[in-house]
Write a protein that holds these residues in place. Structure first.
Motif, PDB file in Angstrom:
ATOM      1  N   ARG A 193     -14.160  49.438  43.936  1.00 18.03           N
ATOM      2  CA  ARG A 193     -15.220  48.453  43.990  1.00 18.03           C
ATOM      3  C   ARG A 193     -15.150  47.524  42.785  1.00 18.03           C
ATOM      4  N   VAL A 194     -15.572  46.301  42.995  1.00 19.45           N
ATOM      5  CA  VAL A 194     -15.636  45.318  41.913  1.00 19.45           C
ATOM      6  C   VAL A 194     -16.905  45.584  41.106  1.00 19.45           C
ATOM      7  N   LEU A 195     -16.771  45.641  39.796  1.00 16.68           N
ATOM      8  CA  LEU A 195     -17.896  45.886  38.910  1.00 16.68           C
ATOM      9  C   LEU A 195     -18.527  44.551  38.528  1.00 16.68           C
ATOM     10  N   GLN A 196     -19.843  44.469  38.636  1.00 12.89           N
ATOM     11  CA  GLN A 196     -20.550  43.228  38.344  1.00 12.89           C
ATOM     12  C   GLN A 196     -21.593  43.500  37.271  1.00 12.89           C
ATOM     13  N   VAL A 197     -21.494  42.805  36.141  1.00  7.84           N
ATOM     14  CA  VAL A 197     -22.486  42.907  35.070  1.00  7.84           C
ATOM     15  C   VAL A 197     -22.832  41.487  34.650  1.00  7.84           C
ATOM     16  N   GLY A 198     -23.983  41.003  35.096  1.00  5.12           N
ATOM     17  CA  GLY A 198     -24.334  39.614  34.825  1.00  5.12           C
ATOM     18  C   GLY A 198     -23.283  38.686  35.418  1.00  5.12           C
ATOM     19  N   GLY A 199     -22.768  37.771  34.611  1.00  4.02           N
ATOM     20  CA  GLY A 199     -21.724  36.853  35.070  1.00  4.02           C
ATOM     21  C   GLY A 199     -20.331  37.419  34.990  1.00  4.02           C
ATOM     22  N   LEU A 200     -20.229  38.674  34.570  1.00  2.00           N
ATOM     23  CA  LEU A 200     -18.928  39.337  34.496  1.00  2.00           C
ATOM     24  C   LEU A 200     -18.587  40.001  35.820  1.00  2.00           C
ATOM     25  N   SER A 201     -17.357  39.799  36.261  1.00  2.00           N
ATOM     26  CA  SER A 201     -16.855  40.439  37.471  1.00  2.00           C
ATOM     27  C   SER A 201     -15.531  41.103  37.119  1.00  2.00           C
ATOM     28  N   ILE A 202     -15.451  42.434  37.309  1.00  2.00           N
ATOM     29  CA  ILE A 202     -14.252  43.181  36.931  1.00  2.00           C
ATOM     30  C   ILE A 202     -13.727  43.933  38.142  1.00  2.00           C
ATOM     31  N   ASP A 203     -12.487  43.678  38.501  1.00  2.00           N
ATOM     32  CA  ASP A 203     -11.836  44.345  39.627  1.00  2.00           C
ATOM     33  C   ASP A 203     -10.813  45.334  39.062  1.00  2.00           C
ATOM     34  N   PRO A 204     -11.169  46.626  38.945  1.00  2.00           N
ATOM     35  CA  PRO A 204     -10.259  47.604  38.343  1.00  2.00           C
ATOM     36  C   PRO A 204      -8.962  47.786  39.118  1.00  2.00           C
ATOM     37  N   LEU A 205      -9.024  47.645  40.448  1.00  2.00           N
ATOM     38  CA  LEU A 205      -7.829  47.869  41.252  1.00  2.00           C
ATOM     39  C   LEU A 205      -6.793  46.770  41.019  1.00  2.00           C
ATOM     40  N   ARG A 206      -7.254  45.538  40.972  1.00  2.00           N
ATOM     41  CA  ARG A 206      -6.337  44.407  40.742  1.00  2.00           C
ATOM     42  C   ARG A 206      -6.178  44.080  39.260  1.00  2.00           C
ATOM     43  N   ARG A 207      -6.967  44.760  38.430  1.00  2.00           N
ATOM     44  CA  ARG A 207      -6.953  44.544  36.982  1.00  2.00           C
ATOM     45  C   ARG A 207      -7.189  43.059  36.665  1.00  2.00           C
ATOM     46  N   GLN A 208      -8.243  42.541  37.256  1.00  2.00           N
ATOM     47  CA  GLN A 208      -8.631  41.157  37.022  1.00  2.00           C
ATOM     48  C   GLN A 208     -10.089  41.117  36.589  1.00  2.00           C
ATOM     49  N   ALA A 209     -10.391  40.206  35.671  1.00  2.00           N
ATOM     50  CA  ALA A 209     -11.760  40.052  35.196  1.00  2.00           C
ATOM     51  C   ALA A 209     -12.097  38.570  35.122  1.00  2.00           C
TER      52      ALA A 209
ATOM     53  N   VAL B 129     -14.638  32.196  35.876  1.00  2.00           N
ATOM     54  CA  VAL B 129     -13.421  31.796  35.168  1.00  2.00           C
ATOM     55  C   VAL B 129     -12.635  33.050  34.773  1.00  2.00           C
ATOM     56  N   ALA B 130     -11.340  33.088  35.131  1.00  2.00           N
ATOM     57  CA  ALA B 130     -10.510  34.256  34.849  1.00  2.00           C
ATOM     58  C   ALA B 130     -10.385  34.482  33.342  1.00  2.00           C
ATOM     59  N   LEU B 131     -10.471  35.730  32.929  1.00  2.00           N
ATOM     60  CA  LEU B 131     -10.299  36.107  31.530  1.00  2.00           C
ATOM     61  C   LEU B 131      -8.865  36.570  31.304  1.00  2.00           C
ATOM     62  N   ASP B 132      -8.261  36.077  30.245  1.00  2.00           N
ATOM     63  CA  ASP B 132      -6.898  36.470  29.883  1.00  2.00           C
ATOM     64  C   ASP B 132      -6.994  37.634  28.913  1.00  2.00           C
TER      65      ASP B 132
END
Length: 230
Positions: free
Chosen positions: A131-147, A152-155
């Motif tokens: 599942r994608v983790l959502q905290v406020g404006g943060l979106s974290i996808d652990p499976l795809r390792r994308q945040a 806006v994508a975080l590097d």
């Protein structure tokens, strides 16, 4: 046991490392220059690289960047330098850990074991939550390792992502530093500076500071929590 590449131009130190690692039943190859290291990594599948910074042909920090361009193999920096700013740069450029010379063989063994546990666990063991983790404006996808932050994508470096995802899975919960070391770094002990360095870089990428936090909050002497801005 592990397949280890030792990158060290000091023959005395190199021989001592080879002897110790071989006695511990690791398979060891060694080189004395950065270019040789790059050739070895490109053709041989190592479990971990021990990289000296003072190489004759190329500074180890540059060698680290080039290694990260071709492989995700865990890299432990071995250095006589103890400049905090340089250590920060090395961790941000992809080093998995570092040791300041002189260090004991027991210390090296402990750091190697921790790095290998993380690496092998990620490869074979713990399946990240889907599942994608959502905290406020943060979106974290652990499976795809994308945040993303506000779309806006975080590097993020590998360790920055692991730290952010771990905290995002426990929003609003103060996580003790000891737990962060155990769960994110797979170490039962360690230097708090390691956590502080990664928190500092993570805050910068989230557009905040320790003095003016938005998402990341440090409770002195207790731990760290991630929560949405008020």
């Amino acid at each position: 046991m592990a397949s280890v590449l030792v990158v060290e131009d000091d023959q005395f130190v190199r021989s001592a490392l080879i002897r110790h690692l071989t006695e511990a039943s690791h398979t060891v190859r060694s080189v004395g220059t950065a270019l040789e290291a790059l050739r070895e990594v490109a053709h041989v599948g190592f479990d971990v690289v021990i990289l000296d910074l003072g190489l004759p042909d190329l500074d180890g920090a540059e060698a680290l960047k080039m290694l990260r361009g071709i492989t995700d193999v865990p890299v432990i920096i071995a250095t006589a330098r103890d400049d905090e700013a340089e250590i920060v740069r090395l961790l941000n450029d992809g080093a998995d850990d570092y040791l300041t010379k002189p260090f004991s063989v027991e210390h090296l063994s402990a750091r190697m074991a921790a790095v290998l546990r993380r690496s092998r666990g990620a490869a074979a063991g713990g399946e990240p939550p889907s599942r994608v983790l959502q905290v406020g404006g943060l979106s974290i996808d652990p499976l795809r390792r994308q945040a993303e932050l506000d779309g806006v994508a975080l590097d993020l470096t590998r360790r920055e992502f692991d730290l952010l995802a771990f905290l995002a899975g426990r929003p609003g919960v103060v996580v003790p530093r000891r737990e962060l070391l155990a769960e994110v770094w797979q170490q039962s002990y360690g230097d708090d500076q390691t956590i502080d360095v990664h928190l500092s870089w993570l805050r910068r990428k989230l557009g905040e500071t320790a003095a003016r936090p938005r998402y990341l909050h440090t409770l002195r002497g207790v731990g760290v929590k991630l929560e949405p801005p008020l």
